[in-house]
Design an enzyme around this catalytic site. Structure first.
Site, PDB file in Angstrom:
ATOM      1  N   CYS A 335      24.350  30.672 -14.017  1.00 29.25           N
ATOM      2  CA  CYS A 335      24.957  30.732 -12.796  1.00 29.25           C
ATOM      3  C   CYS A 335      25.776  29.321 -12.395  1.00 29.25           C
ATOM      4  O   CYS A 335      26.850  28.988 -13.229  1.00 29.25           O
ATOM      5  CB  CYS A 335      24.122  31.049 -11.609  1.00 29.25           C
ATOM      6  SG  CYS A 335      24.888  31.982  -9.907  1.00 29.25           S
ATOM      7  N   HIS A 441      20.965  35.726 -13.081  1.00 25.67           N
ATOM      8  CA  HIS A 441      19.502  35.222 -13.074  1.00 25.67           C
ATOM      9  C   HIS A 441      18.312  36.313 -13.186  1.00 25.67           C
ATOM     10  O   HIS A 441      18.463  37.454 -13.319  1.00 25.67           O
ATOM     11  CB  HIS A 441      19.187  35.198 -11.423  1.00 25.67           C
ATOM     12  CG  HIS A 441      20.017  33.945 -10.766  1.00 25.67           C
ATOM     13  ND1 HIS A 441      19.834  32.567 -10.870  1.00 25.67           N
ATOM     14  CD2 HIS A 441      21.323  33.939  -9.859  1.00 25.67           C
ATOM     15  CE1 HIS A 441      20.818  31.962 -10.305  1.00 25.67           C
ATOM     16  NE2 HIS A 441      21.715  32.740  -9.630  1.00 25.67           N
TER      17      HIS A 441
END
Length: 509
Positions: A335, A441
């Site tokens: 991310c 994630h």
């Protein structure tokens, strides 16, 4: 309307979240339809529901313990710190405000109806709702328009069990002080207490417990021992403390993994599956020497990407990353960490900087937008020796990445409700196959991908690696079951539930 119980604590990290998970698993195993609830949570560890809403990771974990699907009503308000004095305010799974600590106290009055409607929805849908308080209910400076502790419980006529942390010391004083400082209309909601994290012979506590019961007029429901369960932590800050312990006890392990200790690190729970691998040593670090001596360096998620990128340079970690890569180490970004590994970052949304230059390890650019991407993801890896390994996870990001100049890492589709489910390419891999990045994630919770990727790292650095034979999902289930077994054995769970059933929740007044 279902029954309810609020678990409050004498302090943060007293064991509220753990006890909610334990009681939730006990009830679920009895066939009770049970749900967790926390009106307001402050955390940088978060998760996405199937409906595409962001909630705290703690409530998602508790939903697993309760054997029920996570929904946004379980955590209607989430505060995600963006500085020492301000937070992004996520309301019903969507970012709504940027607020300082002082201004948030005024905002709470507006949020009260939202929190109460979410709780009412759960009480109407489930047989039993387990509420988790925040910090201590005795924070008398924060009681006005309470969204999460006994003020909320009072409005719904919900009783409380109080958890005290003996590991910190002063557990009798903290339990006594909590009940004494509370106004009578709130202290009367607490019918008993549990002492948590005890090491030693419980007989040593008996006289103190008896005196506390006599002086306060409340009942002790037992003493829970200290348990090392390796369940996801509520917030990233605590994860640092926990995982540093792993470093000292794992010198025999073969592959060395360094996770950069960003000031605004988010979703530290992404790396819990790595810590459970016997052939890995995992550390959280800000040391250039640690990075240079690592086989795998991970740049985690960040709530403040440009600020943490600047921190990397201030700590001379950019040079250490380059040195590690030249020496054969593998770099993996998740991310915000993925965004930092690219070229230009066009911001002006998350930070005061309009533009910043990334670390230039991958041919990607990032442009921040005000709408946050929130969705669950499923797909396969398409990168060479890792191809066709199944992956799943979730996305939480405001930076849109253009990786058209890079080789993709995954081919995925959204699982979130309301989205079409069309496949798209995601992530990036460098031409040297030494730098990887993804916005997904939870990627290391995918057992096949984790085993294949770590085997690739081991091969690259000429070390051996034997993947764990136990899946991460099975580990979580075993941990919940063990927690429930110990809790049922050590405290009077039946007595707690019997007390809770005597209180009939009512609509908020």
């Amino acid at each position: 309307m279902g029954r309810a119980l609020i678990v409050t604590g004498t302090s943060s990290s007293a064991g509220k979240s753990t006890l909610v998970s334990a009681l939730g698993r006990v009830l679920a195993d009895q066939g009770v339809k049970v749900a967790p609830f926390k009106g307001q949570n402050m955390a940088l560890n978060s998760m996405v529901t199937r409906s595409g809403h962001e909630i705290a990771r703690a409530q998602y974990t508790q939903s697993l313990a309760c054997r029920t699907e996570a929904v946004v009503e379980m955590n209607p308000v989430l505060l995600k710190p963006t500085s020492e004095h301000s937070s992004q305010v996520v309301v019903m799974g969507r970012p709504m405000y940027e607020s300082s600590g002082v201004s948030y106290q005024l905002l709470k009055k507006q949020l009260r109806a939202t929190v109460e409607e979410a709780l009412e929805e759960l009480l109407g849908r489930y047989d039993f709702v387990l509420l988790e308080g925040a910090g201590s209910p005795a924070e008398i400076n924060l009681m006005s328009n309470d969204l999460v502790n006994l003020g909320l419980a009072k409005r719904f006529n919900i009783p409380s069990i109080l958890v005290g942390d003996i590991e910190r010391g002063g557990v009798f004083a903290s339990i006594f002080g909590t009940l004494q400082i509370l106004p009578p209309e709130l202290s009367e909601l607490i019918f008993g207490f549990v002492i948590n994290k005890f090491r030693g012979q419980k007989e040593l506590l008996k006289s103190g417990i008896v005196e506390l019961e006599e002086r306060l007029g409340v009942t002790s429901y037992g003493v829970l021992p200290y348990l090392a369960l390796d369940l996801p932590e509520e917030d990233s800050l605590f994860s640092y403390r926990q995982k540093e312990v792993k470093r000292a006890s794992s010198s025999r392990k073969r592959l060395r993994v360094s996770v950069l200790r960003f000031p605004y690190l988010s979703n530290a729970s992404d790396f819990d599956p790595l810590i459970l691998e016997d052939d890995l040593e995992v550390i959280f670090t800000d040391s250039p020497s640690d990075i240079k001596s690592s086989d795998l360096v991970v740049l985690p998620g960040s709530k403040c990407t440009v600020a943490d990128l600047n921190w990397i340079r201030e700590c001379a970690l950019d040079d250490a990353l380059s040195s590690a890569q030249r020496a054969g180490s593998v770099i993996f970004g998740v991310c915000g960490g993925f965004q930092m590994l690219g070229g230009e970052i066009k911001d002006g949304v998350e930070s005061e900087f309009d533009s910043a230059l990334g670390l230039c390890h991958l041919p990607i650019t990032t442009t921040f937008q005000r709408d946050k991407v929130l969705r669950q993801i499923k797909g396969v890896c398409v990168a060479n020796s890792l191809s066709d390994r199944l992956v799943s996870g979730y996305q939480i990001h405001m930076g849109i990445i253009d990786a058209s100049g890079a080789s993709p890492l995954f081919r995925v589709r959204s699982l979130s409700l309301g989205e079409g489910g069309e496949e798209f390419l995601e992530g990036a891999v460098s031409a040297s196959f030494s730098v990887f990045g993804t916005t997904i994630h939870g990627i290391f919770e995918c057992d096949g991908f984790r085993a294949g990727f770590l085997s690739l790292v081991a091969q690259r650095v000429s070390k051996s690696f034997t993947p764990s034979l136990r899946s991460y999902k099975d580990h979580l289930e075993e941990s919940f079951d063990r927690l429930a077994d110990v809790t049922s054995r050590e405290i009077d769970v039946a007595g707690i539930f019997e007390q809770a059933k005597r209180w009939k929740p009512k609509e908020s007044i």
